[in-house]
Design a protein around this motif. Structure first.
Motif: not given
Ligand code: SF4
Ligand code: SF4
Length: 78
Positions: A62-78
């Protein structure tokens, strides 16, 4: 988009259990750029058929690096 479900073998490798993922990927907006899968330090994400998919939610920190890097805001980590 709902949360994904993942089937895993249990320790006896006999029955399957459903593991709910806390990672939600909007595949409609995913362009398959692979930035999330490359950036994830725990190798959680994988590109399948041109869109990001969760390989194993149990190893996500749940570090949310994926959320931060996605250019299309596709990822949500709860
Ligand atoms: S929150 Fe962190 S560990 Fe989890 S999938 Fe995203 S980058 Fe990987
Ligand atoms: S970074 Fe975003 S657009 Fe790129 S593959 Fe991952 S989820 Fe899809």
């Amino acid at each position: 988009m709902g949360l994904g479900s993942f089937f895993k073998r249990n320790k006896e490798n006999k029955a399957e259990e459903v593991i709910e993922s806390h990672i939600d990927i909007n595949t409609d907006d995913c362009g398959g750029c692979e930035k999330c899968s490359i950036a994830c330090p725990n190798n959680v994400l994988i590109i399948v058929d041109g869109v990001s998919s969760v390989r194993d939610p149990q190893v996500c920190k749940s570090c949310k690096v994926c959320m931060a890097i996605c250019p299309n805001d596709c990822i949500t980590v709860n």
